[in-house]
Design a protein around this motif. Structure first.
Motif, PDB file in Angstrom:
ATOM      1  N   MET A   1      58.465  78.035  28.000  1.00 29.57           N
ATOM      2  CA  MET A   1      57.196  78.109  27.557  1.00 29.57           C
ATOM      3  C   MET A   1      57.206  77.064  26.457  1.00 29.57           C
ATOM      4  SD  MET A   1      56.868  82.050  26.734  1.00 29.57           S
ATOM      5  CE  MET A   1      57.583  83.362  27.951  1.00 29.57           C
ATOM      6  N   GLY A   2      55.877  76.415  26.342  1.00 26.97           N
ATOM      7  CA  GLY A   2      55.796  75.236  25.387  1.00 26.97           C
ATOM      8  C   GLY A   2      55.341  76.123  23.903  1.00 26.97           C
ATOM      9  N   ALA A   3      54.605  75.300  23.000  1.00 28.66           N
ATOM     10  CA  ALA A   3      54.251  75.781  21.812  1.00 28.66           C
ATOM     11  C   ALA A   3      53.557  77.303  21.578  1.00 28.66           C
ATOM     12  CB  ALA A   3      53.259  74.760  21.058  1.00 28.66           C
ATOM     13  N   MET A   4      52.756  77.487  22.666  1.00 27.32           N
ATOM     14  CA  MET A   4      51.709  78.635  22.546  1.00 27.32           C
ATOM     15  C   MET A   4      51.625  79.217  23.960  1.00 27.32           C
ATOM     16  SD  MET A   4      49.980  81.091  21.128  1.00 27.32           S
ATOM     17  CE  MET A   4      49.345  80.543  19.642  1.00 27.32           C
ATOM     18  N   VAL A   5      52.074  80.622  24.310  1.00 23.65           N
ATOM     19  CA  VAL A   5      51.697  81.139  25.381  1.00 23.65           C
ATOM     20  C   VAL A   5      50.962  82.350  24.947  1.00 23.65           C
ATOM     21  CG1 VAL A   5      52.695  82.059  27.266  1.00 23.65           C
ATOM     22  CG2 VAL A   5      53.762  79.869  26.591  1.00 23.65           C
ATOM     23  N   ALA A   6      49.881  82.401  25.369  1.00 19.29           N
ATOM     24  CA  ALA A   6      49.054  83.425  24.772  1.00 19.29           C
ATOM     25  C   ALA A   6      48.395  84.425  25.738  1.00 19.29           C
ATOM     26  CB  ALA A   6      47.997  82.937  23.722  1.00 19.29           C
ATOM     27  N   GLY A   7      48.007  85.619  25.382  1.00 19.84           N
ATOM     28  CA  GLY A   7      47.332  86.634  26.191  1.00 19.84           C
ATOM     29  C   GLY A   7      47.920  86.600  27.494  1.00 19.84           C
ATOM     30  N   VAL A   8      47.045  86.442  28.654  1.00 19.11           N
ATOM     31  CA  VAL A   8      47.732  86.378  29.843  1.00 19.11           C
ATOM     32  C   VAL A   8      48.308  85.578  30.424  1.00 19.11           C
ATOM     33  CG1 VAL A   8      45.459  85.474  31.070  1.00 19.11           C
ATOM     34  CG2 VAL A   8      46.620  87.092  32.125  1.00 19.11           C
ATOM     35  N   ALA A   9      48.626  84.546  29.731  1.00 18.62           N
ATOM     36  CA  ALA A   9      49.552  83.470  30.266  1.00 18.62           C
ATOM     37  C   ALA A   9      50.908  83.964  29.731  1.00 18.62           C
ATOM     38  CB  ALA A   9      49.316  82.034  29.269  1.00 18.62           C
ATOM     39  N   SER A  10      51.146  84.728  28.664  1.00 20.60           N
ATOM     40  CA  SER A  10      52.390  85.459  28.488  1.00 20.60           C
ATOM     41  C   SER A  10      52.676  86.339  29.485  1.00 20.60           C
ATOM     42  CB  SER A  10      52.436  85.934  27.053  1.00 20.60           C
ATOM     43  OG  SER A  10      51.471  87.223  26.986  1.00 20.60           O
ATOM     44  N   LEU A  11      51.754  87.050  30.250  1.00 21.24           N
ATOM     45  CA  LEU A  11      52.070  88.117  31.387  1.00 21.24           C
ATOM     46  C   LEU A  11      52.509  87.167  32.283  1.00 21.24           C
ATOM     47  CD1 LEU A  11      51.544  90.948  32.850  1.00 21.24           C
ATOM     48  CD2 LEU A  11      49.321  89.732  33.297  1.00 21.24           C
ATOM     49  N   VAL A  12      51.857  86.147  32.854  1.00 17.41           N
ATOM     50  CA  VAL A  12      52.426  85.292  33.936  1.00 17.41           C
ATOM     51  C   VAL A  12      53.666  84.705  33.845  1.00 17.41           C
ATOM     52  CG1 VAL A  12      52.193  82.980  35.162  1.00 17.41           C
ATOM     53  CG2 VAL A  12      50.220  84.473  34.578  1.00 17.41           C
ATOM     54  N   ALA A  13      54.224  84.572  32.444  1.00 15.27           N
ATOM     55  CA  ALA A  13      55.621  84.067  32.196  1.00 15.27           C
ATOM     56  C   ALA A  13      56.575  85.082  32.499  1.00 15.27           C
ATOM     57  CB  ALA A  13      55.549  83.754  30.596  1.00 15.27           C
ATOM     58  N   MET A  14      56.184  86.381  32.606  1.00 16.86           N
ATOM     59  CA  MET A  14      57.118  87.509  32.637  1.00 16.86           C
ATOM     60  C   MET A  14      57.505  87.623  34.064  1.00 16.86           C
ATOM     61  SD  MET A  14      57.476  88.833  29.797  1.00 16.86           S
ATOM     62  CE  MET A  14      57.012  87.422  29.056  1.00 16.86           C
ATOM     63  N   VAL A  15      57.241  86.655  34.996  1.00 18.75           N
ATOM     64  CA  VAL A  15      57.605  86.595  36.366  1.00 18.75           C
ATOM     65  C   VAL A  15      59.310  85.762  36.323  1.00 18.75           C
ATOM     66  CG1 VAL A  15      55.572  86.682  37.464  1.00 18.75           C
ATOM     67  CG2 VAL A  15      56.783  84.540  36.934  1.00 18.75           C
ATOM     68  N   GLY A  16      59.502  85.340  35.302  1.00 14.22           N
ATOM     69  CA  GLY A  16      60.704  84.195  35.357  1.00 14.22           C
ATOM     70  C   GLY A  16      61.830  85.157  35.525  1.00 14.22           C
ATOM     71  N   SER A  17      62.991  84.625  36.604  1.00  9.12           N
ATOM     72  CA  SER A  17      64.182  85.288  36.265  1.00  9.12           C
ATOM     73  C   SER A  17      64.990  84.757  35.212  1.00  9.12           C
ATOM     74  CB  SER A  17      65.142  84.906  37.535  1.00  9.12           C
ATOM     75  OG  SER A  17      65.033  83.409  37.684  1.00  9.12           O
ATOM     76  N   GLU A  18      64.667  83.699  34.637  1.00  5.65           N
ATOM     77  CA  GLU A  18      65.018  83.129  33.317  1.00  5.65           C
ATOM     78  C   GLU A  18      63.646  82.712  32.416  1.00  5.65           C
ATOM     79  OE1 GLU A  18      67.972  79.806  33.206  1.00  5.65           O
ATOM     80  OE2 GLU A  18      67.680  79.997  35.420  1.00  5.65           O
ATOM     81  N   ILE A  19      63.505  83.103  31.274  1.00  8.47           N
ATOM     82  CA  ILE A  19      62.274  82.968  30.488  1.00  8.47           C
ATOM     83  C   ILE A  19      62.974  82.101  29.275  1.00  8.47           C
ATOM     84  CG2 ILE A  19      60.426  83.750  29.111  1.00  8.47           C
ATOM     85  CD1 ILE A  19      60.484  86.090  31.087  1.00  8.47           C
ATOM     86  N   VAL A  20      62.602  80.772  29.005  1.00 10.05           N
ATOM     87  CA  VAL A  20      63.174  80.021  27.991  1.00 10.05           C
ATOM     88  C   VAL A  20      62.075  79.754  27.097  1.00 10.05           C
ATOM     89  CG1 VAL A  20      64.694  78.118  27.224  1.00 10.05           C
ATOM     90  CG2 VAL A  20      64.708  79.273  29.559  1.00 10.05           C
ATOM     91  N   LEU A  21      62.240  79.835  25.891  1.00  7.69           N
ATOM     92  CA  LEU A  21      61.373  79.357  24.778  1.00  7.69           C
ATOM     93  C   LEU A  21      61.938  78.439  24.062  1.00  7.69           C
ATOM     94  CD1 LEU A  21      59.944  82.445  25.550  1.00  7.69           C
ATOM     95  CD2 LEU A  21      59.276  82.456  22.985  1.00  7.69           C
ATOM     96  N   HIS A  22      61.062  77.422  23.457  1.00  7.92           N
ATOM     97  CA  HIS A  22      61.408  76.646  22.561  1.00  7.92           C
ATOM     98  C   HIS A  22      61.541  77.195  21.258  1.00  7.92           C
ATOM     99  CE1 HIS A  22      60.987  72.973  19.684  1.00  7.92           C
ATOM    100  NE2 HIS A  22      61.800  72.292  20.610  1.00  7.92           N
ATOM    101  N   PRO A  23      62.516  76.687  20.269  1.00  5.50           N
ATOM    102  CA  PRO A  23      62.753  77.419  18.854  1.00  5.50           C
ATOM    103  C   PRO A  23      61.240  77.713  18.029  1.00  5.50           C
ATOM    104  CG  PRO A  23      64.167  75.845  19.189  1.00  5.50           C
ATOM    105  CD  PRO A  23      63.529  75.757  20.385  1.00  5.50           C
ATOM    106  N   ASN A  24      60.146  76.604  18.551  1.00  7.12           N
ATOM    107  CA  ASN A  24      59.064  76.656  17.863  1.00  7.12           C
ATOM    108  C   ASN A  24      57.709  77.346  18.664  1.00  7.12           C
ATOM    109  OD1 ASN A  24      60.166  75.187  15.554  1.00  7.12           O
ATOM    110  ND2 ASN A  24      59.820  73.251  16.549  1.00  7.12           N
ATOM    111  N   SER A  25      58.404  77.916  19.716  1.00 11.73           N
ATOM    112  CA  SER A  25      57.380  78.680  20.685  1.00 11.73           C
ATOM    113  C   SER A  25      56.755  79.848  20.070  1.00 11.73           C
ATOM    114  CB  SER A  25      57.898  78.983  22.005  1.00 11.73           C
ATOM    115  OG  SER A  25      58.221  77.981  22.643  1.00 11.73           O
TER     116      SER A  25
END
Length: 174
Positions: free
Chosen positions: A67-91
């Protein structure tokens, strides 16, 4: 997995979902191999996001989400498909209820739209709850409050599996 990268760097749209889920779609080039999904998105169309999540959930390979700087709304839902979900410290992860921005019609038609939005909200909350292990009502409350989570909060609540400052920047949509 470095060569197999799919990037979402704009709002989630029906056209994007069509491109991804088409039998000749974007992920065919990965041939079922593991890939990285990089997301930096302000959100978008809830139905398109639900379609993308359903499609990606059936992908045979592993999906690492970055995930980049901002993952909002339905984009955060799409992100939930990951076997690994990695955020930058500033995300920032932003949880919201789905919306219908242009509504025109009779009272009965508007009530149907409200019912559709409630159904989408429940499906989205169910997906977040499955990922985090949290109660669906707790997730719905977070969505209703339009909650912003920093990377540490997202990790603590189970919305991601890792925080890393080593992530590649999310640039350009493909």
């Amino acid at each position: 997995m470095d060569n197999n990268v799919f990037t979402i760097a704009s709002a989630i749209t029906t056209r994007m979902a069509d491109s991804l889920t088409d039998t000749n779609g974007s992920l065919v080039m990965f041939g079922g191999e593991d890939f990285t999904l990089r997301i930096n998105s302000p959100g978008g169309d809830a139905m398109a996001g639900l379609r993308m999540h359903a499609y990606l959930s059936r992908y045979p390979g592993k999906i690492r989400v970055e995930m980049g700087a901002m993952v909002a709304g339905v984009a955060s839902l799409v992100a939930m498909v990951g076997s690994e979900i990695v955020l930058h410290p500033n995300s920032i992860l932003h949880l919201v209820m789905p919306r219908q921005s242009v509504v025109d019609g009779t009272a009965e038609e508007l009530l149907r739209v409200a019912d559709q939005l409630d159904l989408m909200s429940d499906r989205i909350a169910n997906i977040y709850a499955a990922r985090t292990g949290k109660d669906q009502d707790e997730i719905l409350a977070l969505m209703l409050d339009e909650t912003f989570l920093d990377a540490s909060q997202a990790l603590e609540m189970g919305f991601c599996t890792e925080i890393s400052s080593e992530l590649a920047p999310v640039e350009g949509a493909r």
